[in-house]
Scaffold this active site. Structure first.
Site, PDB file in Angstrom:
ATOM      1  N   LYS A  80       0.819  -1.097   0.215  1.00 49.62           N
ATOM      2  CA  LYS A  80      -0.014  -0.148  -0.116  1.00 49.62           C
ATOM      3  C   LYS A  80       0.968   1.166  -0.089  1.00 49.62           C
ATOM      4  O   LYS A  80       1.904   1.336   0.655  1.00 49.62           O
ATOM      5  CB  LYS A  80      -0.864   0.032   1.318  1.00 49.62           C
ATOM      6  CG  LYS A  80      -2.199   0.815   1.393  1.00 49.62           C
ATOM      7  CD  LYS A  80      -2.824   0.866   2.438  1.00 49.62           C
ATOM      8  CE  LYS A  80      -4.069   1.690   2.749  1.00 49.62           C
ATOM      9  NZ  LYS A  80      -4.694   1.608   3.949  1.00 49.62           N
ATOM     10  N   SER A 155      -9.760   1.538   3.436  1.00 51.87           N
ATOM     11  CA  SER A 155      -8.958   2.438   2.764  1.00 51.87           C
ATOM     12  C   SER A 155      -7.926   1.429   1.856  1.00 51.87           C
ATOM     13  O   SER A 155      -7.273   2.141   1.071  1.00 51.87           O
ATOM     14  CB  SER A 155      -7.988   3.609   3.533  1.00 51.87           C
ATOM     15  OG  SER A 155      -7.134   2.805   4.539  1.00 51.87           O
ATOM     16  N   SER A 179     -10.083  -0.839   7.670  1.00 50.65           N
ATOM     17  CA  SER A 179      -9.476  -0.532   6.375  1.00 50.65           C
ATOM     18  C   SER A 179      -8.812  -1.762   5.730  1.00 50.65           C
ATOM     19  O   SER A 179      -8.788  -1.612   4.428  1.00 50.65           O
ATOM     20  CB  SER A 179      -8.351   0.457   6.458  1.00 50.65           C
ATOM     21  OG  SER A 179      -8.800   1.780   6.623  1.00 50.65           O
TER      22      SER A 179
END
Length: 208
Positions: A80, A155, A179
């Protein structure tokens, strides 16, 4: 071997360790899958195929010497964009951080590399990693590979979409209030929010 990208992380690691398939073959298969599906999905927003193949060759060389290539030998992973990976921008979905190049790996990236994993790309997140969808002004919107009309969540929606699409066998994510868990639900895969200090990761079979 066809459709290597459909194999689970444990299957890939076992086959690389046994010599049934090389880490380079595995990595190339996932890079090909990335090239085929990511232009539509926009799950991976930083790509570096040469770096990934070099890491895969190192795994194969380790095995050829008779040394242990690690528990994640040759397993393609994504990271990420909100954590540091040496040589790449830690944008966290922000235009102001587009040139914030990390000088060293964060512990999670370093641990994955030590385990023999091969990083094939970096995945999208909403700005500041603070939304239940995955869209920002720097990298754009990520779509759900199972249904583009639905959100991939957030997220860590880029990570969830990448795993569900077969771009990687494991996708790194971060989770304070869901997330990882919400994108896992949205993309139809398994997501784990581990005990503090352990690696956050995804693993699932990909759709057609």
């Amino acid at each position: 071997m066809q459709n290597i990208w459909r194999l689970s992380a444990s299957e890939i690691a076992a086959q690389v360790r046994d010599g049934a398939v090389s880490a380079v073959e595995v990595t190339q298969a996932h890079l090909d899958r990335l090239a085929a599906v990511n232009p539509t999905l926009n799950a991976v927003v930083q790509e570096f195929p040469d770096e990934a193949l070099a890491a895969a060759r190192a795994v194969d060389e380790t095995r050829s010497r008779g040394d242990d290539p690690g528990p994640l030998a040759g397993v393609p992973v994504t990271i990420k964009v909100n954590v540091d990976q040496a040589g790449h921008a830690t944008t966290n979905g922000l235009r102001i951080q587009k040139d914030l190049i990390a000088q060293q790996d964060s512990p999670v990236v370093a641990n994955l590399r030590r385990a023999g994993a091969v990083v094939v790309g970096r995945t999208n997140t909403p700005a500041f990693s603070l939304r239940w969808f995955t869209r920002n002004q720097l990298h754009g919107q990520t779509l759900n590979p199972r249904n583009p009309a639905l959100t991939p969540g957030g997220s860590s929606g880029g990570a969830g979409a990448a795993v569900a699409a077969g771009i990687c066998a494991i996708g790194h994510g971060t989770d304070i209030a869901g997330s990882i868990r919400y994108p896992a639900y949205a993309c139809g895969i398994h997501g784990l929010r581990p005990t503090l200090g352990r690696v956050a990761a995804w693993n699932a079979s990909a759709p057609d």
